[in-house]
Design an enzyme around this catalytic site. Structure first.
Site, short mmCIF file in Angstrom:
data_model
loop_
_atom_site.label_atom_id
_atom_site.label_comp_id
_atom_site.label_asym_id
_atom_site.label_seq_id
_atom_site.Cartn_x
_atom_site.Cartn_y
_atom_site.Cartn_z
N TYR A 40 0.86 -1.19 0.00
CA TYR A 40 0.00 0.00 0.00
C TYR A 40 0.89 1.23 0.00
CZ TYR A 40 -4.02 2.91 1.47
OH TYR A 40 -5.01 3.85 1.56
N LYS A 71 -0.59 -1.13 -4.58
CA LYS A 71 -1.66 -0.13 -4.68
C LYS A 71 -0.98 1.23 -4.70
CE LYS A 71 -5.81 1.18 -1.93
NZ LYS A 71 -5.56 2.53 -1.41
#
Length: 298
Positions: free
Chosen positions: A137, A165
């Site tokens: 992330y 991500k």
């Protein structure tokens, strides 16, 4: 052949909780059932929209258990496990695995800014705590840490790390960034984006996933936009994206978390408020949020 877990539309719902931080599991399941009625490829539980950093370990575990019960393997559940300490993140990963999560999402949460070596070793340790696939992330707006391409290359070599991500690139060169990352990561490593107002463009440029805040409340509309973008239908994407434009403006001006809480309240899906110290939006913004909802549901 099954679709990779870190591909397609991933819907990130709120995690309704009371003022003491106790998760309202019925409210969470109500949001999840709305998502299950749409064509999403995964659910992003306990992401930033799910206020994972504001919840205790026990409440995170209760949220996962309630989600797994509700979703019942219909779509994969990706669980956010970010924590300040490496051992805490490892424990959260193991909790998620025990409760039935399908994959993990890890941000480099820190107070003291991390070096790249510290970030690598943190991810290496947490990724090795379970056998679940893990997505990096990269969220510098909240963690104040931005993954370099060499660090992503190094992390992608770890066996359970299977995707990233990404934030929207500042130069909006999705194609260039995706090409650079594909050149240094293994075949099958998934490159997805958050930042809802740019995600359709990222899919048109060849991105693998849209990690979506708005899909947590409006999954059918987000799914239609995702389908058009993954099929390269630029004209249809432009048409569908116009309906989202009022939300994009509100997200940019006030932060997506505050806006989706207000929208969920207006829709009657939950009366939960953001965790303090975050304050609800002023009632003066209610007409604008109602108009944004009408643009999508009209």
């Amino acid at each position: 052949m099954p679709q990779p877990i870190f591909a397609g539309l991933s819907a990130f719902p709120l995690t309704p909780a009371d003022e003491a931080g106790r998760v309202e599991t019925e409210g969470l399941q109500r949001l999840l059932k709305r998502i299950l009625d749409a064509d999403v490829q995964s659910i992003g539980l306990l992401g930033s929209t799910g206020t994972y950093m504001y919840l205790s370990r026990e409440e995170r575990r209760r949220a996962i258990a309630a989600a797994v019960e509700c979703v019942n393997r219909k779509v994969p559940i990706i669980v956010g496990i970010g924590a300040l300490r490496t051992d805490e993140a490892q424990a959260l990963a193991q909790d998620a695995a025990k409760e039935g999560a399908d994959a993990l999402l890890l941000a480099p949460v820190s107070y003291t800014p991390l070096t790249e070596e510290e970030a690598f070793r943190h991810f290496e340790a947490v990724a090795g705590a379970t056998d679940l696939p893990l997505c990096i992330y990269n969220n510098p707006s909240t963690t104040h840490f931005n993954f370099s391409e060499p660090l992503l290359e190094r992390l992608a070599g770890l066996p359970t790390i299977q995707g990233v991500k990404m934030p929207l690139p500042k130069d909006a060169d999705f194609a260039g960034e995706i090409a650079r990352l594909r050149a240094v990561t293994p075949v099958g490593f998934m490159i997805g984006y958050s930042g809802d107002w740019g995600a359709a463009e990222s899919l048109l440029a060849g991105g693998d996933a849209w990690y979506s805040v708005v899909a947590g409340l409006f999954p059918s509309q987000a799914a239609a936009l995702t389908r058009a973008a993954t099929q390269g239908q630029a004209t249809e994407v432009d048409y569908l994206d116009k309906a989202f434009a009022p939300f994009w403006r509100l997200f940019k001006a006030h932060g997506s978390l505050r806006v989706v809480y207000a929208a969920a309240n207006i829709l009657g899906l939950t009366d939960a408020k953001p965790p303090r110290p975050i304050l609800p939006l002023s009632p003066d913004l209610t007409p604008a949020i109602e108009a944004a909802i009408a643009a999508l549901e009209g």
